[in-house]
Design a protein around this motif. Sequence first.
Motif, PDB file in Angstrom:
ATOM      1  N   PHE A   1      33.406  -0.189  24.395  1.00  0.00           N
ATOM      2  CA  PHE A   1      34.713  -0.397  25.007  1.00  0.00           C
ATOM      3  C   PHE A   1      34.877   0.497  26.231  1.00  0.00           C
ATOM      4  O   PHE A   1      34.595   1.696  26.189  1.00  0.00           O
ATOM      5  CB  PHE A   1      35.818  -0.069  24.007  1.00  0.00           C
ATOM      6  CG  PHE A   1      37.198  -0.156  24.602  1.00  0.00           C
ATOM      7  CD1 PHE A   1      37.669  -1.354  25.115  1.00  0.00           C
ATOM      8  CD2 PHE A   1      38.020   0.957  24.655  1.00  0.00           C
ATOM      9  CE1 PHE A   1      38.931  -1.444  25.677  1.00  0.00           C
ATOM     10  CE2 PHE A   1      39.289   0.878  25.206  1.00  0.00           C
ATOM     11  CZ  PHE A   1      39.747  -0.324  25.711  1.00  0.00           C
ATOM     12  N   GLY A   2      35.318  -0.102  27.323  1.00  0.00           N
ATOM     13  CA  GLY A   2      35.698   0.642  28.513  1.00  0.00           C
ATOM     14  C   GLY A   2      36.896  -0.064  29.110  1.00  0.00           C
ATOM     15  O   GLY A   2      36.775  -1.194  29.599  1.00  0.00           O
ATOM     16  N   SER A   3      38.066   0.543  29.052  1.00  0.00           N
ATOM     17  CA  SER A   3      39.292  -0.178  29.398  1.00  0.00           C
ATOM     18  C   SER A   3      39.347  -0.599  30.857  1.00  0.00           C
ATOM     19  O   SER A   3      39.971  -1.597  31.190  1.00  0.00           O
ATOM     20  CB  SER A   3      40.514   0.687  29.074  1.00  0.00           C
ATOM     21  OG  SER A   3      40.580   1.804  29.948  1.00  0.00           O
ATOM     22  N   ASP A   4      38.688   0.160  31.754  1.00  0.00           N
ATOM     23  CA  ASP A   4      38.886  -0.029  33.190  1.00  0.00           C
ATOM     24  C   ASP A   4      40.373  -0.051  33.518  1.00  0.00           C
ATOM     25  O   ASP A   4      40.823  -0.774  34.416  1.00  0.00           O
ATOM     26  CB  ASP A   4      38.197  -1.310  33.677  1.00  0.00           C
ATOM     27  CG  ASP A   4      38.144  -1.405  35.209  1.00  0.00           C
ATOM     28  OD1 ASP A   4      38.254  -0.358  35.866  1.00  0.00           O
ATOM     29  OD2 ASP A   4      37.996  -2.525  35.724  1.00  0.00           O
ATOM     30  N   SER A   5      41.147   0.723  32.751  1.00  0.00           N
ATOM     31  CA  SER A   5      42.570   0.822  33.033  1.00  0.00           C
ATOM     32  C   SER A   5      42.741   1.374  34.442  1.00  0.00           C
ATOM     33  O   SER A   5      42.241   2.452  34.767  1.00  0.00           O
ATOM     34  CB  SER A   5      43.244   1.742  32.015  1.00  0.00           C
ATOM     35  OG  SER A   5      44.618   1.872  32.288  1.00  0.00           O
ATOM     36  N   ALA A   6      43.435   0.613  35.284  1.00  0.00           N
ATOM     37  CA  ALA A   6      43.495   0.941  36.710  1.00  0.00           C
ATOM     38  C   ALA A   6      44.933   0.874  37.191  1.00  0.00           C
ATOM     39  O   ALA A   6      45.446  -0.201  37.534  1.00  0.00           O
ATOM     40  CB  ALA A   6      42.619  -0.014  37.509  1.00  0.00           C
ATOM     41  N   PRO A   7      45.625   2.014  37.225  1.00  0.00           N
ATOM     42  CA  PRO A   7      47.038   2.001  37.608  1.00  0.00           C
ATOM     43  C   PRO A   7      47.249   1.879  39.109  1.00  0.00           C
ATOM     44  O   PRO A   7      46.495   2.438  39.906  1.00  0.00           O
ATOM     45  CB  PRO A   7      47.530   3.366  37.114  1.00  0.00           C
ATOM     46  CG  PRO A   7      46.316   4.244  37.192  1.00  0.00           C
ATOM     47  CD  PRO A   7      45.154   3.352  36.842  1.00  0.00           C
TER      48      PRO A   7
END
Length: 385
Positions: free
Chosen positions: A257-263
């Motif tokens: 898992f790697g969210s690549d959460s990018a705000p």
Amino acid sequence: MPAKFPDSIELPPTADMHVHLRDGSMMRICTPYIRSGGADTAYIMPNLVPPITTVEAALAYKSRLHAIEPKVTFLMTLYLHPSLTPEIIASAARAGIAGVKAYPAGVTTNSSAGVVDWKAFYPVFGAMEQHNLVLNLHGEVPTPKPSEQAARETPVNILTAESLFLPTLHQIHTAFPRLRIVLEHCTTAAALDAVAGCGSCVAATITAHHLWITTDDVVGDVDNFCKPVAKSEHDRRALLKAAVGQYDPRLEGRIMFGSDSAPHAIDKKHVAPGQKSAAGCFTQPYTTQLVIGAVEQALADGLLEGVSEDKLIPALRAFLSENARRFYGLEGSTDTYKIILERKPGVGMMKAISKSEESDEVVSVFRGGMQTWSLRWAGMGEEIG
């Protein structure tokens, strides 16, 4: 029998192996939400402005993050840049830097200083192989000039950029077979097949948002726009199957898992006519919950018929935590704390998150306002809602 989700799930803390936290006021907004999403480990991307290209800059960034959230383990990376040398790689290894992130020039946010010629970095890759640093690849090719597009058999566009990158993955792996490589945020069955065809040193990450959306969900909704862009329903189903260990047995232990959460500030996503929306989905507050919700919905939709109930939770443990910790050689036990997810009516996702003390920035949240699972931490006498 087909798997059925229980009303409560107990898991080890999530290891989120692809996180964007930015810097300054945005960093102060986003970093506290890592644990809200169930993660105790965050692999930090280096595409700041300016990019993180020195050991000193990476360690200083880590200190800033740790001051905000001391309970999270931050794994730091360098930005693959012409200034990197084998000597810097050796120094990075001694300092505990975990890897080097490679961005083809111009493919995504803050990637203008990225790679143009991969072979120019072969000495650096050789040093990384020697010192056991991980190469993290943003697996897309840049869009060429219109005059160059006409000569291509397969034009480069937002839908073909990932598939056209896959030969580069194989070339690097062939040249450096002991170099640990992670193909980041895979969006297609072809990307999974490419990783499966490599040796055990090559792994892949899958995001939460790509488990939910397809190209149809992106068109007309800027909050679903990210790079790489979501692809077809066939591809989404392949990602879901990979996340629960059902896609290809050759991938066992290599899907993480790697969210690549990018705000992005909301005015960078919801832009004026004639401007381009920033690429990225902010999932940090609900990363684990989004994965659980996507798999639960896929089961309800009949997309994961081969997943048995007795194998479902172990598969989620592997995807969300165990595979990454094993691949990256992370020491220490995850038995001290656990996360408990529960299905509770009325629990919803925040529409926007703001703000730091010194800024009025507001950040759009992926699937804002939608119902999700609740998550709490437990262990060593600590209970966090």
